[in-house]
Scaffold this motif. Structure first.
Motif, PDB file in Angstrom:
ATOM      1  N   ILE A 135     -44.989 -37.134  38.662  1.00  0.00           N
ATOM      2  CA  ILE A 135     -45.790 -36.962  37.770  1.00  0.00           C
ATOM      3  C   ILE A 135     -46.239 -35.714  37.609  1.00  0.00           C
ATOM      4  O   ILE A 135     -45.435 -34.606  37.477  1.00  0.00           O
ATOM      5  N   LEU A 136     -46.643 -36.130  35.864  1.00  0.00           N
ATOM      6  CA  LEU A 136     -47.760 -34.925  35.339  1.00  0.00           C
ATOM      7  C   LEU A 136     -49.351 -35.056  35.152  1.00  0.00           C
ATOM      8  O   LEU A 136     -49.595 -35.661  35.340  1.00  0.00           O
ATOM      9  N   GLN A 137     -49.354 -33.809  35.204  1.00  0.00           N
ATOM     10  CA  GLN A 137     -50.890 -33.350  35.750  1.00  0.00           C
ATOM     11  C   GLN A 137     -51.081 -31.721  34.570  1.00  0.00           C
ATOM     12  O   GLN A 137     -50.544 -31.697  34.343  1.00  0.00           O
ATOM     13  N   ASP A 138     -52.339 -31.901  33.942  1.00  0.00           N
ATOM     14  CA  ASP A 138     -53.346 -30.568  33.899  1.00  0.00           C
ATOM     15  C   ASP A 138     -52.996 -29.687  35.021  1.00  0.00           C
ATOM     16  O   ASP A 138     -54.333 -30.412  35.347  1.00  0.00           O
ATOM     17  N   ALA A 139     -52.829 -28.890  35.394  1.00  0.00           N
ATOM     18  CA  ALA A 139     -52.861 -27.643  36.439  1.00  0.00           C
ATOM     19  C   ALA A 139     -53.822 -26.827  36.388  1.00  0.00           C
ATOM     20  O   ALA A 139     -54.516 -25.738  36.808  1.00  0.00           O
ATOM     21  N   GLY A 140     -54.990 -26.861  34.470  1.00  0.00           N
ATOM     22  CA  GLY A 140     -55.288 -25.578  34.118  1.00  0.00           C
ATOM     23  C   GLY A 140     -56.524 -25.954  34.837  1.00  0.00           C
ATOM     24  O   GLY A 140     -57.410 -27.118  34.130  1.00  0.00           O
ATOM     25  N   LEU A 141     -57.632 -24.956  34.648  1.00  0.00           N
ATOM     26  CA  LEU A 141     -59.023 -24.820  35.235  1.00  0.00           C
ATOM     27  C   LEU A 141     -59.491 -24.858  33.138  1.00  0.00           C
ATOM     28  O   LEU A 141     -60.402 -25.473  33.555  1.00  0.00           O
ATOM     29  N   LEU A 142     -59.709 -24.153  32.529  1.00  0.00           N
ATOM     30  CA  LEU A 142     -60.076 -23.555  31.440  1.00  0.00           C
ATOM     31  C   LEU A 142     -59.447 -23.968  30.594  1.00  0.00           C
ATOM     32  O   LEU A 142     -59.396 -24.733  29.367  1.00  0.00           O
ATOM     33  N   PHE A 143     -58.246 -24.161  30.324  1.00  0.00           N
ATOM     34  CA  PHE A 143     -56.694 -24.454  29.456  1.00  0.00           C
ATOM     35  C   PHE A 143     -56.328 -24.999  30.498  1.00  0.00           C
ATOM     36  O   PHE A 143     -55.519 -25.203  31.206  1.00  0.00           O
ATOM     37  N   PRO A 144     -55.245 -26.267  29.008  1.00  0.00           N
ATOM     38  CA  PRO A 144     -53.758 -26.769  29.634  1.00  0.00           C
ATOM     39  C   PRO A 144     -53.100 -26.358  30.086  1.00  0.00           C
ATOM     40  O   PRO A 144     -52.580 -25.430  29.009  1.00  0.00           O
ATOM     41  N   GLU A 145     -53.137 -26.775  31.234  1.00  0.00           N
ATOM     42  CA  GLU A 145     -51.665 -25.981  31.982  1.00  0.00           C
ATOM     43  C   GLU A 145     -50.607 -27.046  32.524  1.00  0.00           C
ATOM     44  O   GLU A 145     -51.051 -27.641  34.061  1.00  0.00           O
ATOM     45  N   TRP A 146     -49.689 -27.527  31.807  1.00  0.00           N
ATOM     46  CA  TRP A 146     -49.016 -28.892  31.917  1.00  0.00           C
ATOM     47  C   TRP A 146     -47.934 -28.724  33.204  1.00  0.00           C
ATOM     48  O   TRP A 146     -47.452 -27.799  33.099  1.00  0.00           O
ATOM     49  N   HIS A 147     -47.932 -29.680  34.177  1.00  0.00           N
ATOM     50  CA  HIS A 147     -46.972 -29.325  34.855  1.00  0.00           C
ATOM     51  C   HIS A 147     -46.597 -30.300  35.991  1.00  0.00           C
ATOM     52  O   HIS A 147     -47.112 -32.006  35.610  1.00  0.00           O
ATOM     53  N   TYR A 148     -45.435 -30.392  36.262  1.00  0.00           N
ATOM     54  CA  TYR A 148     -44.728 -31.497  37.103  1.00  0.00           C
ATOM     55  C   TYR A 148     -44.657 -30.975  38.725  1.00  0.00           C
ATOM     56  O   TYR A 148     -44.750 -30.337  39.016  1.00  0.00           O
ATOM     57  N   ALA A 149     -45.040 -32.680  39.130  1.00  0.00           N
ATOM     58  CA  ALA A 149     -44.724 -32.369  40.533  1.00  0.00           C
ATOM     59  C   ALA A 149     -44.758 -34.097  41.200  1.00  0.00           C
ATOM     60  O   ALA A 149     -44.693 -35.045  40.281  1.00  0.00           O
ATOM     61  N   VAL A 150     -44.095 -33.953  42.884  1.00  0.00           N
ATOM     62  CA  VAL A 150     -43.772 -34.540  42.829  1.00  0.00           C
ATOM     63  C   VAL A 150     -45.259 -35.446  44.870  1.00  0.00           C
ATOM     64  O   VAL A 150     -45.079 -34.818  45.459  1.00  0.00           O
ATOM     65  N   VAL A 151     -45.281 -36.710  43.982  1.00  0.00           N
ATOM     66  CA  VAL A 151     -46.348 -37.326  45.497  1.00  0.00           C
ATOM     67  C   VAL A 151     -45.596 -37.938  45.944  1.00  0.00           C
ATOM     68  O   VAL A 151     -44.380 -38.817  46.070  1.00  0.00           O
ATOM     69  N   ASN A 152     -45.632 -37.571  47.642  1.00  0.00           N
ATOM     70  CA  ASN A 152     -44.811 -37.578  48.571  1.00  0.00           C
ATOM     71  C   ASN A 152     -45.577 -38.741  49.368  1.00  0.00           C
ATOM     72  O   ASN A 152     -45.679 -38.543  51.467  1.00  0.00           O
TER      73      ASN A 152
END
Length: 326
Positions: A135-152
């Protein structure tokens, strides 16, 4: 959705702020799919699943794309590590990975990249079926910080999603906060599967499009396996049968192509495409008499493929003249 660069996390999640952020923003409007799950858990999906055999590769620097993709691909049979994928998906000039590269890389290794529908229920169904979801998610709290992770994994009783993410081999995240971060990327998600394993939520159209990507990557045998799986999953699919036969034909498997087309003709006796392609295949095998009878049938149908039928008929008749010397 527009292409998004994901460059990973600097330090991991700050979950202590999650509840406060949600309260300030208005929970139900930010997490509509989570709210729906509270009253409509998807039928047939167990309430607790965790795919513990999914490997974990911690990301280096901002390279979450290669790390997440290596986890999904390794689990599907391609024994790769993140460093093997850096040149394929990492864009140094932009310090991240685009979704198009993430989808393209598995195809170069004979795997199918399947882009999921933007639905929480589809993500859950895939994990329950044994397919980790990238998945692609926005990990930032105040500003966008795009991040890939794996849901398992997930646990409905505690409302928890489990991820392989950044430097965390087992990131536990509330359903609601996960949706907030995932929704920011328009619920972008993909699974990576071997060609003969159709994803649980796959539709005929989406799977066939995924196979076209595999074919364009120059993986004919993998593409054939994918089409065979499609025919098994959707036996009444004319595009799946034609796609399988065409790929077999293009790679010299004429007997198998003819067999597939004969089976398709039983289901679709008036299909101009099947009649034309079977006639072409039989002619390529030197069976021009049978081919001519079929192409005549195709010539009698009204179809937008009339010009192709005429070309095939002309080819068959020319071959027959050459054989008789007339």
């Amino acid at each position: 959705m527009p292409a998004t660069i994901a460059n990973g996390l600097r330090q991991g999640w700050r979950l202590a702020l999650c509840a406060a952020v949600l309260l300030l923003c208005g929970c139900s409007t930010l997490i509509p799919q989570t709210v729906a799950l509270r009253t409509a858990w998807p039928a047939g999906v167990p309430q607790q699943v965790e795919l513990t055999q999914v490997p974990f590769f911690p990301q280096k620097d901002y390279q979450c794309g290669p790390a997440a993709l290596a986890m999904a691909m390794d689990y599907s049979g391609a024994k790769l590590r993140p460093e093997d994928l850096v040149d394929e998906v990492w864009l140094p000039s932009r310090q991240g990975s685009l979704q198009v590269e993430m989808l393209a890389a598995p195809r170069r290794h004979g795997l199918v990249s399947y882009h999921l529908a933007p639905q929480y229920t589809d993500l859950l169904r895939e994990v329950a079926a044994g397919h980790p979801v990238l998945i692609l998610q926005d990990a930032g709290l105040l500003f966008p910080e795009w991040h890939y992770a794996v849901v398992n994994g997930f646990d409905y009783a505690t409302g928890t999603i489990y991820l392989r993410s950044g430097l965390e081999p087992r990131e536990a995240m509330p359903f609601s906060y996960f949706e907030r971060t995932w929704r920011a990327g328009h619920y972008w998600a993909m699974v990576v599967t071997p060609p003969d394993q159709v994803p649980a939520t796959a539709t005929e159209d989406r799977w066939l499009k995924a196979l076209l990507g595999l074919a364009r990557a120059g993986k004919p045998e993998a593409t054939i396996r994918g089409y065979r799986a499609a025919v098994a999953r959707w036996p009444d699919s004319l595009p799946a049968s034609v796609g399988l036969a065409n790929t077999l034909h293009d790679n010299g498997h004429l007997d198998e192509a003819a067999k597939v087309l004969r089976t398709a003709l039983q289901r679709f006796p008036d299909s101009t495409i099947v009649l034309n392609n079977l006639a072409q295949t039989l002619s390529d095998q030197g069976r021009n008499g049978e081919a001519l009878a079929l192409i005549r049938r195709a010539d009698e149908t009204r179809s937008p493929f009339a010009s192709e039928v005429r070309a095939t008929r002309a080819l068959i008749e020319e071959r027959m003249k050459e054989r008789t010397g007339s």
